[in-house]
Design a protein around this motif. Structure first.
Motif, mmCIF file in Angstrom:
data_model
loop_
_atom_site.group_PDB
_atom_site.id
_atom_site.type_symbol
_atom_site.label_atom_id
_atom_site.label_comp_id
_atom_site.label_asym_id
_atom_site.label_seq_id
_atom_site.Cartn_x
_atom_site.Cartn_y
_atom_site.Cartn_z
ATOM 1 N N UNK A 121 -20.290 134.082 -35.308
ATOM 2 C CA UNK A 121 -19.822 133.902 -33.933
ATOM 3 C C UNK A 121 -19.790 132.407 -33.678
ATOM 4 N N UNK A 122 -18.605 131.887 -33.418
ATOM 5 C CA UNK A 122 -18.412 130.460 -33.178
ATOM 6 C C UNK A 122 -17.869 130.254 -31.772
ATOM 7 N N UNK A 123 -18.455 129.292 -31.076
ATOM 8 C CA UNK A 123 -17.967 128.932 -29.743
ATOM 9 C C UNK A 123 -18.006 127.418 -29.608
ATOM 10 N N UNK A 124 -16.872 126.846 -29.205
ATOM 11 C CA UNK A 124 -16.829 125.398 -29.029
ATOM 12 C C UNK A 124 -15.539 124.814 -29.569
ATOM 13 N N UNK A 125 -15.540 123.516 -29.767
ATOM 14 C CA UNK A 125 -14.328 122.817 -30.176
ATOM 15 C C UNK A 125 -14.436 122.374 -31.631
ATOM 16 N N UNK A 126 -13.444 122.787 -32.433
ATOM 17 C CA UNK A 126 -13.279 122.299 -33.795
ATOM 18 C C UNK A 126 -11.928 121.614 -33.856
ATOM 19 N N UNK A 127 -11.923 120.342 -34.250
ATOM 20 C CA UNK A 127 -10.697 119.546 -34.212
ATOM 21 C C UNK A 127 -10.184 119.544 -32.773
ATOM 22 N N UNK A 128 -8.978 120.050 -32.534
ATOM 23 C CA UNK A 128 -8.454 120.081 -31.169
ATOM 24 C C UNK A 128 -8.458 121.493 -30.604
ATOM 25 N N UNK A 129 -9.114 122.432 -31.296
ATOM 26 C CA UNK A 129 -9.049 123.838 -30.913
ATOM 27 C C UNK A 129 -10.333 124.284 -30.222
ATOM 28 N N UNK A 130 -10.154 125.000 -29.103
ATOM 29 C CA UNK A 130 -11.290 125.628 -28.430
ATOM 30 C C UNK A 130 -11.423 127.041 -28.961
ATOM 31 N N UNK A 131 -12.569 127.319 -29.576
ATOM 32 C CA UNK A 131 -12.758 128.602 -30.244
ATOM 33 C C UNK A 131 -13.863 129.407 -29.576
ATOM 34 N N UNK A 193 -4.094 133.190 -38.676
ATOM 35 C CA UNK A 193 -3.631 132.545 -39.906
ATOM 36 C C UNK A 193 -3.395 131.055 -39.683
ATOM 37 N N UNK A 194 -2.752 130.700 -38.575
ATOM 38 C CA UNK A 194 -2.471 129.293 -38.286
ATOM 39 C C UNK A 194 -3.751 128.496 -38.067
ATOM 40 N N UNK A 195 -4.717 129.123 -37.377
ATOM 41 C CA UNK A 195 -5.985 128.445 -37.121
ATOM 42 C C UNK A 195 -6.736 128.174 -38.415
ATOM 43 N N UNK A 196 -6.782 129.179 -39.297
ATOM 44 C CA UNK A 196 -7.458 128.985 -40.580
ATOM 45 C C UNK A 196 -6.756 127.936 -41.433
ATOM 46 N N UNK A 197 -5.435 127.862 -41.325
ATOM 47 C CA UNK A 197 -4.704 126.835 -42.069
ATOM 48 C C UNK A 197 -5.081 125.441 -41.563
ATOM 49 N N UNK A 198 -5.140 125.297 -40.245
ATOM 50 C CA UNK A 198 -5.508 124.002 -39.670
ATOM 51 C C UNK A 198 -6.926 123.615 -40.096
ATOM 52 N N UNK A 199 -7.818 124.590 -40.056
ATOM 53 C CA UNK A 199 -9.203 124.316 -40.453
ATOM 54 C C UNK A 199 -9.269 123.845 -41.898
ATOM 55 N N UNK A 200 -8.573 124.544 -42.797
ATOM 56 C CA UNK A 200 -8.638 124.184 -44.217
ATOM 57 C C UNK A 200 -7.864 122.914 -44.538
ATOM 58 N N UNK A 201 -6.848 122.606 -43.750
ATOM 59 C CA UNK A 201 -6.148 121.334 -43.921
ATOM 60 C C UNK A 201 -7.023 120.148 -43.511
ATOM 61 N N UNK A 202 -8.025 120.444 -42.700
ATOM 62 C CA UNK A 202 -8.957 119.400 -42.236
ATOM 63 C C UNK A 202 -10.396 119.798 -42.576
ATOM 64 N N UNK A 203 -10.562 120.321 -43.786
ATOM 65 C CA UNK A 203 -11.832 120.943 -44.157
ATOM 66 C C UNK A 203 -13.002 119.975 -44.135
ATOM 67 N N UNK A 204 -12.764 118.695 -44.385
ATOM 68 C CA UNK A 204 -13.878 117.741 -44.417
ATOM 69 C C UNK A 204 -14.594 117.671 -43.074
ATOM 70 N N UNK A 205 -13.835 117.804 -41.980
ATOM 71 C CA UNK A 205 -14.454 117.782 -40.653
ATOM 72 C C UNK A 205 -15.356 118.984 -40.459
ATOM 73 N N UNK A 206 -14.886 120.157 -40.868
ATOM 74 C CA UNK A 206 -15.687 121.365 -40.721
ATOM 75 C C UNK A 206 -16.923 121.319 -41.623
ATOM 76 N N UNK A 207 -16.755 120.834 -42.844
ATOM 77 C CA UNK A 207 -17.877 120.772 -43.772
ATOM 78 C C UNK A 207 -18.983 119.879 -43.209
ATOM 79 N N UNK A 208 -18.594 118.792 -42.571
ATOM 80 C CA UNK A 208 -19.588 117.922 -41.944
ATOM 81 C C UNK A 208 -20.411 118.693 -40.927
ATOM 82 N N UNK A 209 -19.736 119.578 -40.174
ATOM 83 C CA UNK A 209 -20.437 120.388 -39.181
ATOM 84 C C UNK A 209 -21.292 121.471 -39.831
ATOM 85 N N UNK A 210 -20.829 122.031 -40.953
ATOM 86 C CA UNK A 210 -21.522 123.154 -41.576
ATOM 87 C C UNK A 210 -22.678 122.736 -42.479
#
Length: 241
Positions: A121-131, A193-210
Motif C-alpha cells: 500500500x503506497x500513498x504519496x508522491x513519486x516523481x510527479x505522480x500522486x499515488x 501500465x503507464x505509471x509502471x513504465x514511468x516508474x521503471x524509466x526513473x527507477x533510480x529515484x524509486x530505488x533511493x526511496x526503497x
C-alpha cells in the motif's frame, strides 16, 4: 539477508552435543579463521534452501518476512506485507573481516539476482505522480551489493559469557532493478501500465526511496537470527581458543 554476522556465529560454532555435527570447529587463534568460516558457509549453502532448524535459520528461497514499512517524510509512505524474497542463498563473499577479541564483523556480499514479491500500500508522491494504491508488487534486482558491519560486547549471564550485539550498520548498492505495482490505479489497466513504465524509466529515484525498506528487512532478519543464537550459546561453546 544471511550471512553477515550470522555467519560468524554459525561458522565458528565449536563442538557441543547440542550443536549440529556438520559445523566445522573454528579457532579464535587460527590466523586462517576466515578460510575456516568460508568453508562452513559453502558447506551450509545447499541447506539454506530449506532452512536449518538446528541453527534457527528459516528457508532462504523464499525468505518470508511479515512486514516492512517506509516513511519518507511527508512525501511518501509505503507498507509491504507478506514479503517473499528469492535467491538469497545465491551470493558471493567479497569481503569477510572478523575481530573476535572486540566482537566486530565487516562483511560485503553480492547477490547476482534477488526477487522480492509482496502486498503493498503506497500513498504519496513519486516523481510527479500522486499515488494511493494497493495490490501485489513484484521487484527484480541484479547485482545487489550489501556491506554489513556490527559491533558487540561481552555479557555475563549465570556465570557464562555471551555476545551482545550493540550496533549494526548496512550500506547497499543495487545494479539494476525492475518493479511492477499491480493495481496501483485500481482497475484502470492503461493508467497502471503507464505509471509502471514511468516508474521503471526513473527507477533510480524509486530505488533511493526503497533502500531503507530493503535495509530494514536485512537488518531485522540478520540481527534477529544472530541474537537468538548468541542468547542460546555462550562464547566458550561457540569458539575454540
Amino acid at each position: 539477508m544471511k550471512i553477515f554476522y550470522l555467519m560468524v556465529s554459525l561458522m565458528g560454532v565449536a563442538y557441543c552435543k547440542k550443536l549440529p555435527s556438520f559445523i566445522e570447529v573454528c579457532s579464535k587463534s587460527d590466523p586462517k579463521i576466515v578460510e575456516c568460516l568460508k568453508r562452513n558457509i559453502e558447506k551450509l549453502r545447499p541447506m539454506f534452501l530449506k532452512g536449518i532448524p538446528e541453527l534457527q535459520i528459516p528457508s532462504m528461497n523464499p525468505l518470508q518476512i511479515p512486514k516492512a514499512s517506509l516513511a519518507n517524510g511527508n512525501a511518501i509512505t509505503a507498507d509491504f506485507t507478506n514479503l517473499q524474497i528469492y535467491q538469497l542463498n545465491d551470493f558471493t563473499i567479497d569481503k569477510l573481516d572478523v575481530d573476535l577479541d572486540h566482537f566486530k564483523l565487516d562483511v560485503t556480499l553480492t547477490f547476482p539476482r534477488l526477487r522480492i514479491m509482496a502486498d503493498y500500500h503506497i500513498k504519496g508522491k513519486i516523481l510527479v505522480m500522486d499515488l494511493d494504491g494497493s495490490g501485489p508488487a513484484d521487484g527484480n534486482y541484479t547485482n545487489v551489493r550489501i556491506h554489513f558491519k556490527s559491533e558487540g560486547s561481552r555479557n555475563n549471564r549465570n556465570g557464562k559469557n555471551y555476545i551482545k550485539i550493540d550496533k549494526t550498520s548496512i550500506d547497499m548498492e543495487i545494479g539494476e532493478a525492475h518493479v511492477f505495482f499491480d493495481r496501483i490505479f485500481g482497475d484502470n489497466e492503461e493508467l497502471n501500465a503507464n505509471t509502471n513504465k514511468i516508474i521503471n524509466d526513473n527507477i533510480e529515484t524509486l530505488i533511493t526511496d526503497l533502500k531503507p525498506v530493503i535495509s530494514e528487512i536485512v537488518d531485522t532478519f540478520l540481527v534477529g537470527i544472530t541474537k537468538r543464537l548468541f542468547d542460546k550459546y555462550p562464547i566458550e561453546d561457540l569458539f575454540k581458543p
